[in-house]
Design an enzyme around this catalytic site. Structure first.
Site, mmCIF file in Angstrom:
data_model
loop_
_atom_site.group_PDB
_atom_site.id
_atom_site.type_symbol
_atom_site.label_atom_id
_atom_site.label_comp_id
_atom_site.label_asym_id
_atom_site.label_seq_id
_atom_site.Cartn_x
_atom_site.Cartn_y
_atom_site.Cartn_z
ATOM 1 N NE ARG A 1 7.843 -3.983 -2.146
ATOM 2 C CZ ARG A 1 6.611 -4.094 -2.575
ATOM 3 N NH1 ARG A 1 5.960 -4.929 -2.850
ATOM 4 N NH2 ARG A 1 6.090 -2.858 -3.481
ATOM 5 C CG ASP B 1 -1.154 -2.211 -10.446
ATOM 6 O OD1 ASP B 1 -2.405 -2.770 -10.839
ATOM 7 O OD2 ASP B 1 -1.478 -2.008 -9.047
ATOM 8 C CG ASP C 1 -2.902 3.352 6.912
ATOM 9 O OD1 ASP C 1 -2.376 2.694 5.979
ATOM 10 O OD2 ASP C 1 -3.414 3.010 7.709
ATOM 11 N N GLY D 1 0.004 4.160 -8.533
ATOM 12 C CA GLY D 1 1.304 4.486 -7.803
ATOM 13 C C GLY D 1 1.686 3.831 -6.675
ATOM 14 C CG ASP E 1 3.280 -5.175 -5.786
ATOM 15 O OD1 ASP E 1 4.217 -4.679 -5.272
ATOM 16 O OD2 ASP E 1 2.699 -4.559 -6.653
#
EC number: 2.7.7.-
Length: 521
Positions: A193, A270, A135, A101, A280
């Site tokens: 993004r 992912d 975090d 996720g 990513d």
């Protein structure tokens, strides 16, 4: 001043939401996302913004105001929007990792402008239910790398997500950059993004793992409705056509990576976009020396699963996992297997075509594959800069006594080492190349123009990104802006920027951030 954006949220309005609203780590079931509010930074300040993307989402440069900073730092939630983090799983380094996720990404909203849909996503804006033990924050170092590379890739002609802005949070963030037990505080930052969608292969995989075919179908049908509407209404045939098109788009993407020498570094499922976009930007890098075995990812240094030379095959492996995820809607393995087989055949054709374009070869010749194979072999005999080699190769001429080795000499890291057997290999190859060029209909000048349109002169070398990061860490964004503008025209000569058309300096060979990068990069 209120930002006037044409908000048209769909993902978080039409798909099932996680019923829990507390921002606690948990396993989420039967839901495509969880609502979450970005963390408010202590003292946000704007580092850089992309004028192109401001216009693309329907704003004007004059909109870059306190309101803009508040929204794109996560300080303020836009009226009428409900930010969320997406739920997905994934295979990481070949192994099923379960639920992953958006652990440090929060989707603000979707906007429509001039017939295009843009999802706006903050990376580094705080924890989400998917943050696990992390975090949810990001640092200036990784944010600059993502911001610059997203825009650089777009101008190279590579399918990619984009970047709107980069903001300092004003907070310090602890990071162990190389996972070697030496954590240190770094400046916190947030990147906005932008993409038509951030749906990944893993968004589908999670529901198969949970045996939740109902939600799987809802997500696939949603993806068809908004991102592949030309395929028609959902049916088994349309699901297969969808898989085929994702396969084609993914192949096109990775062939572009190979063309410009880009290595993603962490091609987990992912990190694979359902739209065939590069997504990513973590431990990526551009080839310095032409080496099929190189990976920039220290996490992958032992097995080199995601090395440059295997990227097309990794896409195939990832497509296999997507096929497994779509199987419950199709219930036939053979047509899915046929599409995967077609990918393998299309890869061979696409790769050869791409390499021929880099060499300026456009006519059909039965020996072209051999010529390409021999070139790739000799390129790896010695450390040879990929970008410089192919750019300089355009200067080779079929008329007269064109000295190939001299023309590409600047590409060699050790020019004096090109002697005896190595020199002979090169001279033999250039003789074959010259004879092959004589079969072309284009003149030397015409060929050079075409070659220079596919072989970039400027790419975002890791040492360049690190120089910009070092300056930015001191509050100096001049070099960041210089690279941002330089990389908008990667195929142009730009003589005023000639110093960046150069091999990696020796000081950068083993420097952290230049050659060694981790998944925190």
């Amino acid at each position: 001043m209120t930002l006037k954006l044409n908000i048209r949220d769909k993902f978080n309005k039409e798909l099932p939401a996680d019923p829990l609203v507390s921002n606690t780590r948990r396993q989420v079931r039967n839901a495509c996302f969880s609502y979450v509010t970005p963390r408010k930074p202590s003292n946000p300040s704007l580092v850089h913004v992309s004028p192109e993307m401001i216009n693309a989402i329907g704003l004007k440069e004059s909109s870059v105001s306190k309101e803009f900073l508040a929204v794109f730092s996560g300080s303020k939630v836009m009226k009428g929007t409900k930010p969320y983090a997406m739920c997905y799983g994934g295979h990481q380094f070949g192994n099923w990792a379960g639920q992953l996720g958006d652990g440090r990404a929060i989707n603000l909203a979707e906007v429509e402008h001039e017939g295009r849909n843009w999802a706006l996503q903050l990376k580094g804006a705080g924890e989400t239910p998917y943050s696990r033990t992390a975090d949810g924050l990001a640092v200036l170092r990784s944010s600059i790398r993502e911001y610059l590379c997203s825009e650089a890739m777009y101008h190279l002609g590579v399918p990619t997500t984009r970047a709107l802005s980069i903001v300092l949070s004003g907070d310090q963030v602890m990071r162990d950059m190389l996972y070697d037990g030496n954590p240190a505080y770094e400046k916190g930052a947030i990147v906005c993004r932008v993409a038509p969608s951030f749906i990944r292969f893993g968004n589908f995989e999670i529901f198969v793992a949970q045996q939740d075919v109902k939600t799987l179908k809802e997500l696939v049908d949603f993806t068809l409705k908004y991102h592949y509407p030309h395929l028609g209404k959902p049916s088994k045939e349309v699901y297969l056509a969808f898989f085929k098109e994702v396969s084609v788009k993914s192949l096109e993407m990775v062939i572009h990576w190979q063309r410009v020498g880009f290595v993603h570094g962490v091609m987990n499922t992912d990190n694979m976009s359902i739209l065939g976009l590069t997504i990513d930007y973590g431990p990526y890098g551009w080839l310095e020396g032409y080496d099929h075995g190189w990976t920039p990812n220290t996490t992958d240094s032992a097995h080199r699963r995601y090395r440059y030379g295997t990227q097309p095959q990794v896409v195939l492996w990832n497509l296999l996992k997507l096929a497994n995820a779509l199987y419950p809607l199709i219930e036939e393995a053979e047509p899915l297997q046929n599409i995967l087989s077609e990918y393998q055949e299309e890869l061979k054709v696409a790769y050869l075509k791409m390499m021929k374009s880099k060499l300026g070869l456009f006519e059909v010749d039965a020996n072209d594959q051999v010529l390409v194979d021999e070139l790739e072999a000799v390129l790896q005999q010695s450390e040879t800069d990929m970008t410089i080699f192919f750019r300089e190769l355009a200067k080779f001429r079929t008329e007269g006594n064109s000295n190939g080795l001299a023309i590409v000499g600047e590409a060699f890291y050790d020019p004096k080492g090109i002697k005896s057997e190595k020199a002979t290999l090169w001279e033999d190859w250039f003789l074959k190349y010259k004879e092959r060029l004589k079969k072309e209909l284009k003149s030397d000048v015409e060929r050079a123009v075409v070659m220079n349109s596919v072989n970039p002169k400027y790419v975002l070398r890791n040492y360049m990104a690190q120089l910009a990061i070092d300056d930015a860490d001191k509050g100096d964004y001049v070099l960041l802006d210089e690279f941002f503008n330089l990389l908008k025209k990667p195929y142009e000569e730009q003589p005023e920027h000639q110093k960046w058309f150069a091999k990696r300096p020796e000081w950068a060979r083993n420097k952290v951030g230049c050659s060694m990068l981790s998944c925190s990069s």
